[in-house]
Write an enzyme that holds these catalytic residues in place. Structure first.
Site, PDB file in Angstrom:
ATOM      1  N   GLY A  43       1.449 -45.611 -28.757  1.00  0.00           N
ATOM      2  CA  GLY A  43       0.913 -44.847 -29.894  1.00  0.00           C
ATOM      3  C   GLY A  43      -0.096 -43.772 -29.545  1.00  0.00           C
ATOM      4  N   ASP A 102      -7.433 -51.671 -35.734  1.00  0.00           N
ATOM      5  CA  ASP A 102      -7.053 -52.387 -36.950  1.00  0.00           C
ATOM      6  C   ASP A 102      -7.856 -53.696 -37.001  1.00  0.00           C
ATOM      7  OD1 ASP A 102      -5.582 -53.068 -39.196  1.00  0.00           O
ATOM      8  OD2 ASP A 102      -3.846 -53.762 -38.084  1.00  0.00           O
ATOM      9  N   LYS A 130      -9.471 -48.582 -39.119  1.00  0.00           N
ATOM     10  CA  LYS A 130      -9.252 -49.269 -40.412  1.00  0.00           C
ATOM     11  C   LYS A 130     -10.216 -50.450 -40.474  1.00  0.00           C
ATOM     12  CE  LYS A 130      -4.588 -49.943 -40.322  1.00  0.00           C
ATOM     13  NZ  LYS A 130      -3.213 -50.269 -40.773  1.00  0.00           N
TER      14      LYS A 130
END
Ligand code: IMP
Length: 174
Positions: A43, A102, A130
């Site tokens: 990613g 996350d 997040k």
């Protein structure tokens, strides 16, 4: 891919401006040094490639691949290294580049693992954070955008290996 709706959260222009801001801050902090920039596959690859081209000092790069954990291991924090670094990081200034934090489990594990290899310094830059979904306390040293609890794709991030090539970052409403 049928029935999946995409909603743009961050445009390519917004991401580009933020990458330049982050690069300026990192260039200031690492002035006179030659950090080793480590991207977490897959990613973070697009973010890393844009970021390093905006940096004002020489860098080395390397890559690590980490297993995505299943439902059981997510709570235990067990993370497996699928591809390790090609080199020693002893006495190096290491900057980990991540796409998104996350639960925080991946980076907490990585920091612990890489710290034991005695780098001179060890920091993390993430494009996205997040914080609502944290399972373990973790605060990146540099962060592009704090986003709400939603699943995002594009600019390197995927859903089942799709959408990594999109220039905008989008919310996936599957
Ligand atoms: P953490 O260990 O839960 O912090 O996991 C971070 C990793 O989960 C990231 O590097 C991504 O691979 C993946 N991930 C978490 N949230 C998203 C998302 O919204 N879209 C795509 N991948 C995500």
């Amino acid at each position: 891919m049928k029935d999946e709706k995409l909603e743009v959260l961050l445009t390519a222009e917004q991401i580009d401006a933020k990458v330049k801001e982050l690069a300026a801050e990192i260039s200031k902090d690492y002035k006179g040094k030659k950090p080793l920039i480590i991207a977490i596959l897959k990613g973070a690859v697009i973010f890393m490639s844009d970021l390093i081209r905006q940096l004002e000092m020489p860098v080395e790069i390397d890559f690590m691949a980490i297993s995505s954990y299943g439902a059981d291991t997510a709570s235990s924090g067990v993370v497996r290294i699928l591809k390790d670094l090609d080199q020693s990081i002893k006495d190096k200034d290491v900057l980990i580049v991540e796409d998104i934090v996350d639960t925080g489990l991946t980076l907490s594990y990585l920091i612990e693992n890489l710290s034991s290899r005695q780098p001179r310094s060890l920091k993390v830059v993430t494009l996205l954070d997040k914080p609502e979904r944290r399972k373990v306390e973790f605060k990146p040293d540099y962060c592009g955008f704090t986003i709400p609890d939603c699943f995002v794709i594009g600019y390197g991030l995927d859903f089942d290996e799709h959408y990594r090539h999109l220039c905008d970052l989008c919310i996936l409403d599957a």
